[in-house]
Design a protein around this motif. Structure first.
Motif, short mmCIF file in Angstrom:
data_model
loop_
_atom_site.label_atom_id
_atom_site.label_comp_id
_atom_site.label_asym_id
_atom_site.label_seq_id
_atom_site.Cartn_x
_atom_site.Cartn_y
_atom_site.Cartn_z
N THR A 12 -6.54 7.79 -0.13
CA THR A 12 -5.50 8.48 -0.89
C THR A 12 -6.00 8.79 -2.29
O THR A 12 -6.94 8.15 -2.79
CB THR A 12 -4.21 7.64 -1.01
OG1 THR A 12 -4.48 6.47 -1.80
CG2 THR A 12 -3.69 7.23 0.37
N TYR A 13 -5.35 9.74 -2.90
CA TYR A 13 -5.65 10.10 -4.30
C TYR A 13 -5.48 8.88 -5.20
O TYR A 13 -6.34 8.57 -6.04
CB TYR A 13 -4.69 11.22 -4.68
CG TYR A 13 -4.84 11.82 -6.06
CD1 TYR A 13 -5.81 11.42 -6.95
CD2 TYR A 13 -3.97 12.83 -6.47
CE1 TYR A 13 -5.93 11.97 -8.20
CE2 TYR A 13 -4.08 13.41 -7.72
CZ TYR A 13 -5.05 12.97 -8.59
OH TYR A 13 -5.16 13.53 -9.83
N LEU A 14 -4.38 8.15 -5.02
CA LEU A 14 -4.09 7.01 -5.88
C LEU A 14 -5.13 5.91 -5.71
O LEU A 14 -5.57 5.31 -6.70
CB LEU A 14 -2.69 6.47 -5.58
CG LEU A 14 -2.19 5.34 -6.47
CD1 LEU A 14 -2.18 5.77 -7.93
CD2 LEU A 14 -0.80 4.89 -6.04
N ALA A 15 -5.55 5.65 -4.47
CA ALA A 15 -6.56 4.61 -4.23
C ALA A 15 -7.88 4.99 -4.88
O ALA A 15 -8.56 4.15 -5.47
CB ALA A 15 -6.74 4.41 -2.72
N PHE A 55 1.10 12.05 -21.46
CA PHE A 55 1.94 12.16 -20.26
C PHE A 55 3.01 13.23 -20.46
O PHE A 55 3.22 14.10 -19.60
CB PHE A 55 2.59 10.81 -19.97
CG PHE A 55 3.35 10.77 -18.67
CD1 PHE A 55 2.73 10.33 -17.51
CD2 PHE A 55 4.68 11.16 -18.61
CE1 PHE A 55 3.42 10.29 -16.31
CE2 PHE A 55 5.39 11.13 -17.42
CZ PHE A 55 4.75 10.69 -16.26
N SER A 56 3.68 13.19 -21.60
CA SER A 56 4.78 14.12 -21.87
C SER A 56 4.28 15.56 -21.96
O SER A 56 4.91 16.49 -21.44
CB SER A 56 5.49 13.73 -23.17
OG SER A 56 5.97 12.41 -23.11
N TYR A 57 3.14 15.75 -22.63
CA TYR A 57 2.64 17.10 -22.86
C TYR A 57 2.04 17.72 -21.60
O TYR A 57 2.05 18.95 -21.44
CB TYR A 57 1.59 17.08 -23.98
CG TYR A 57 1.18 18.45 -24.46
CD1 TYR A 57 2.12 19.31 -25.05
CD2 TYR A 57 -0.12 18.90 -24.31
CE1 TYR A 57 1.75 20.57 -25.48
CE2 TYR A 57 -0.50 20.17 -24.75
CZ TYR A 57 0.44 20.99 -25.33
OH TYR A 57 0.07 22.25 -25.75
N THR A 58 1.53 16.88 -20.71
CA THR A 58 0.82 17.38 -19.53
C THR A 58 1.74 17.56 -18.33
O THR A 58 1.43 18.35 -17.44
CB THR A 58 -0.33 16.41 -19.16
OG1 THR A 58 -1.12 16.15 -20.31
CG2 THR A 58 -1.22 16.99 -18.07
N PHE A 59 2.85 16.86 -18.29
CA PHE A 59 3.69 16.80 -17.10
C PHE A 59 4.11 18.20 -16.60
O PHE A 59 3.82 18.58 -15.46
CB PHE A 59 4.93 15.95 -17.37
CG PHE A 59 5.77 15.70 -16.16
CD1 PHE A 59 5.55 14.59 -15.37
CD2 PHE A 59 6.80 16.56 -15.80
CE1 PHE A 59 6.33 14.34 -14.24
CE2 PHE A 59 7.58 16.34 -14.69
CZ PHE A 59 7.34 15.23 -13.90
N GLU A 89 -1.64 11.59 -9.68
CA GLU A 89 -1.90 12.47 -10.82
C GLU A 89 -1.15 12.01 -12.06
O GLU A 89 -1.68 12.03 -13.18
CB GLU A 89 -1.50 13.90 -10.47
CG GLU A 89 -1.92 14.92 -11.49
CD GLU A 89 -2.75 16.03 -10.87
OE1 GLU A 89 -2.73 17.12 -11.41
OE2 GLU A 89 -3.41 15.78 -9.86
N LEU A 90 0.07 11.55 -11.86
CA LEU A 90 0.83 11.02 -12.98
C LEU A 90 0.13 9.80 -13.56
O LEU A 90 0.07 9.63 -14.79
CB LEU A 90 2.24 10.65 -12.53
CG LEU A 90 3.12 11.81 -12.05
CD1 LEU A 90 4.45 11.28 -11.53
CD2 LEU A 90 3.36 12.82 -13.17
N ALA A 91 -0.39 8.95 -12.68
CA ALA A 91 -1.12 7.78 -13.15
C ALA A 91 -2.38 8.19 -13.90
O ALA A 91 -2.77 7.55 -14.89
CB ALA A 91 -1.48 6.88 -11.97
#
Length: 270
Positions: A12-15, A55-59, A89-91
């Motif tokens: 997975t992406y997250l892993a 995080f805020s600017y990229t979301f 991606e958020l992580a």
């Protein structure tokens, strides 16, 4: 055994991000704490604040590009999404900011709290930034230049803002600043290239120029370079404000960010 471990890491992406970015982050954090400049909660606060800002600017920007099909993910590699954005991606927004920010503390440039004397770096740098912003605007209105153009339109105004505030300071620290930017950038280029090769995600050929370096699209190279510039510039200015506050007071710390027509007092006069 090894094939099983590799399959688990790339399942997975997250892993994949947990191993390739989360693992090095722990090492860099330890180095920053015991050998570098991460000495106090105030130092850690700077990284934390930048993580929130990043995080805020990229979301919204990231979500829009995914919706437009600028890139997409391999079959079954996304475990969950928030507003269309994979949780991996958020992580990553947070992990990259922390990795680069803590690497800066490993280098520990320790900005001199005095204001740099006037140099030509501020207007020259600003002209270069404006030129890249205009190039981004042109690319944005083409099909193959869309992704690269949007990266420049999104990031260069913030680079310009930080440069106006602290161009002379950043120039004075240009060697440690360059090292702080380039090391995590090159590492993330490698991580991204491997992920693309594994099919974890794919960059749209329609919205990209097709130019690659060792198989890595130049758009991805520009993204990681630009985002690390933002992190390092922002954190260097934060360190400088903290140093000035320690020497003077909080008001004078922030006053130091206000350009005086490009002129500062020579070291030792403040």
């Amino acid at each position: 055994m090894i094939p099983t471990v590799l399959a688990s890491v790339t399942s997975t992406y997250l892993a994949y991000l947990t191993v390739t970015v989360g693992g090095p982050l722990l090492v860099v954090a330890a180095l920053a704490r015991y050998r570098g400049g991460l000495r106090t909660p105030v130092d850690a606060l700077g990284v934390g604040v930048l993580m929130v800002i990043a995080f805020s600017y990229t979301f919204a920007w990231d979500g829009y590009l995914i919706e437009r099909g600028v890139w997409w993910y391999g079959e079954g590699v996304v475990t969950a999404r928030v507003s269309g954005i994979p949780i991996g991606e958020l992580a990553f927004f947070l992990l990259q900011t922390a990795l680069t920010g803590l690497w800066l503390y490993v280098i520990d440039p320790s900005p001199d709290p005095s204001r740099p004397t006037a140099v030509r770096s501020r207007p020259v740098g600003l002209l270069s930034i404006v030129g890249l912003e205009l190039a981004g605007l042109v690319l944005f209105y083409t099909s193959s230049g869309y992704y690269l153009g949007y990266i420049l339109l999104w990031g260069m105004p913030i680079v310009g803002f930080l440069w106006v505030l602290g161009g002379p300071l950043i120039w004075r620290l240009r060697r440690p600043v360059a090292l702080a930017i380039l090391v995590p950038t090159v590492y993330l280029w490698i991580v991204d290239r491997v992920a693309i090769g594994l099919g974890l995600w794919t960059i749209s050929p329609t919205h990209s120029t097709g130019f690659q370096v060792f198989g890595l699209p130049v758009e991805e190279m520009a993204f990681f370079l630009l985002t690390n510039v933002l992190v390092v510039f922002g954190l260097v200015l934060y360190q400088w404000v903290v140093a000035r506050t320690d020497r003077h007071d909080l008001v004078e710390g922030f006053r130091g960010l206000v350009p005086r027509g490009g002129v500062g007092k020579p070291p030792g006069e403040e």
